[in-house]
Every structure is written in C-alpha cells, then in structure tokens.
Design a protein around this motif. Structure first.
Motif, PDB file in Angstrom:
ATOM      1  N   MET A   1      25.933 -28.491  -1.468  1.00  0.00           N
ATOM      2  CA  MET A   1      24.903 -28.139  -2.441  1.00  0.00           C
ATOM      3  C   MET A   1      25.023 -26.705  -2.952  1.00  0.00           C
ATOM      4  O   MET A   1      24.950 -26.456  -4.153  1.00  0.00           O
ATOM      5  CB  MET A   1      23.524 -28.362  -1.806  1.00  0.00           C
ATOM      6  N   ASN A   2      25.214 -25.758  -2.032  1.00  0.00           N
ATOM      7  CA  ASN A   2      25.175 -24.346  -2.441  1.00  0.00           C
ATOM      8  C   ASN A   2      26.391 -23.906  -3.228  1.00  0.00           C
ATOM      9  O   ASN A   2      26.471 -22.749  -3.640  1.00  0.00           O
ATOM     10  CB  ASN A   2      24.943 -23.432  -1.230  1.00  0.00           C
ATOM     11  N   GLU A   3      27.357 -24.812  -3.455  1.00  0.00           N
ATOM     12  CA  GLU A   3      28.528 -24.489  -4.282  1.00  0.00           C
ATOM     13  C   GLU A   3      28.645 -25.436  -5.480  1.00  0.00           C
ATOM     14  O   GLU A   3      29.706 -25.538  -6.093  1.00  0.00           O
ATOM     15  CB  GLU A   3      29.799 -24.543  -3.433  1.00  0.00           C
ATOM     16  N   SER A   4      27.564 -26.096  -5.829  1.00  0.00           N
ATOM     17  CA  SER A   4      27.583 -27.100  -6.906  1.00  0.00           C
ATOM     18  C   SER A   4      28.083 -26.538  -8.228  1.00  0.00           C
ATOM     19  O   SER A   4      28.708 -27.234  -9.023  1.00  0.00           O
ATOM     20  CB  SER A   4      26.175 -27.676  -7.117  1.00  0.00           C
ATOM     21  N   GLY A   5      27.809 -25.264  -8.467  1.00  0.00           N
ATOM     22  CA  GLY A   5      28.189 -24.645  -9.735  1.00  0.00           C
ATOM     23  C   GLY A   5      29.683 -24.606  -9.984  1.00  0.00           C
ATOM     24  O   GLY A   5      30.124 -24.554 -11.143  1.00  0.00           O
ATOM     25  N   GLN A   6      30.479 -24.620  -8.918  1.00  0.00           N
ATOM     26  CA  GLN A   6      31.933 -24.619  -9.106  1.00  0.00           C
ATOM     27  C   GLN A   6      32.363 -25.830  -9.913  1.00  0.00           C
ATOM     28  O   GLN A   6      33.124 -25.719 -10.876  1.00  0.00           O
ATOM     29  CB  GLN A   6      32.641 -24.603  -7.747  1.00  0.00           C
TER      30      GLN A   6
END
Length: 198
Positions: free
Chosen positions: A77-82
């Motif tokens: 979740m905390n790297e979804s922006g990649q």
C-alpha cells in the motif's frame, strides 16, 4: 480524440490480505474488470496488475476508442504511487482522469464519499500517489470501513478481515462503489457526488 482513464483500486497483494478492510479498492477493481469482461495481466516494469478495456464496454461514454485501465498495484500500500505514476506517464493519463478507490476509516461501513483533490488524511496509499504524480488533483472514491472499537489500533483494524457475516453486505457496497466510479467517469464528479455521497 481518444481520452484514457485509469481506475486504481488500492490494497495489498497476496493471499494474506484477501478480504481485509484495506483491500476494498482491489475488490472494486475486480468488480470493474468483471463488468468489462477483461482479465488482469502484469505488464513488464509497471509493478501492477492491469486490465485494459474501452469505456463503451461498460456502457459509459460514446467514443469507442476511449481506453480504461483498471489497476491494482503489486507494491504494498505505502508504495502504490510507483505503479500509478509509471502507468499514468506511459499511457498519458492526466491526474484528472485518475480515479483512486480506497478504504476510509472516517466513514461508517458502507458509506461512500467522492471528491477531487485534497490531502491524504493519513492514508499511505494516497500519500504515495500524491508524491509520484506530484499533485493531489485526482479523483477519490472513499469506501467507509468504520473505526475500530476498544483498544485495537487503526493499523491492525484495516489489516483485519471482514467477518463472514458482513460479506454479503460488503458485496453490495463494492457494487455500489463501482457504480459510483462509473458515474463519475461517464457523467462527472458533481453528478456522482449528488447520487452517491452519503
């Protein structure tokens, strides 16, 4: 002119996270893919499962060439922006044509709230997407999951599974969230807000 849209369902990948409250975005993306009669694949280098269809397949819009990318990041979740940043850049999808579906602690279970822009309200998936798009000006479909009772932490609660007794109601909520996202894409944010915000 062809104008692409992206529906991003947020969640955590893998069987350990199935049916968890944090994964309602994935569930909505799965519903979108079912409605569009398409399957997910993992494009090389994109760190996401992606299903591609055209908006008219869902009965939305009138331009047959309008593409819709249904996205489930394969990152946590905390790297979804990649994944979202890479796919948006590769396919030329503007932030205003991105709809992110995610869980929301501040709404009672089953309530929906649609908006454009704003902060991340402590949601790490939104925070990552804002960072990689360099803007918060994308649409959000917020699905209420309610707050934990007692001494359970928020982190433990969102990673907890929906009880079996709630899953019939959950299916209705997910279908309604997909309806809301469809309305947003086809008729605009204001119409969708008037119909689904509660």
């Amino acid at each position: 002119m062809v104008s692409a849209w992206m529906l991003v369902g947020l969640g955590n990948p893998g069987p350990d996270y199935e049916w968890t409250r944090h994964n309602v975005g994935f569930m909505t993306a799965d519903e979108f893919a079912r409605r569009g009669r398409v399957s997910f694949s993992a494009p090389r280098g994109m760190r996401a499962d992606v299903a591609e269809t055209v908006i008219s397949t869902l009965g939305l819009g009138t331009i047959p060439g309008d593409k819709l990318f249904i996205v489930k990041p394969r990152t946590y979740m905390n790297e979804s922006g990649q994944a979202v940043g890479r796919l948006a850049a590769y396919h030329g999808v503007a932030p205003g044509h991105i709809v992110v579906v995610h869980d929301e602690l501040d709404l009672d279970f089953g309530r929906l709230r649609l908006k454009n822009g704003g902060g991340d309200n402590g949601h790490n998936g939104l925070k990552s997407i804002r960072a990689h798009l360099r803007t918060g000006d994308f649409h959000r479909v917020r699905i209420g999951i309610g707050r934990p009772v007692g001494h359970q932490t928020g982190a433990a609660y969102v990673l907890g599974r929906f009880p079996l007794a709630a899953r019939e109601d959950l299916a209705v909520v997910i279908a309604r969230a997909a309806d809301a996202a469809e309305t947003l894409i086809s008729q605009g944010l204001t119409t969708a807000q008037n119909k689904f915000n509660g």
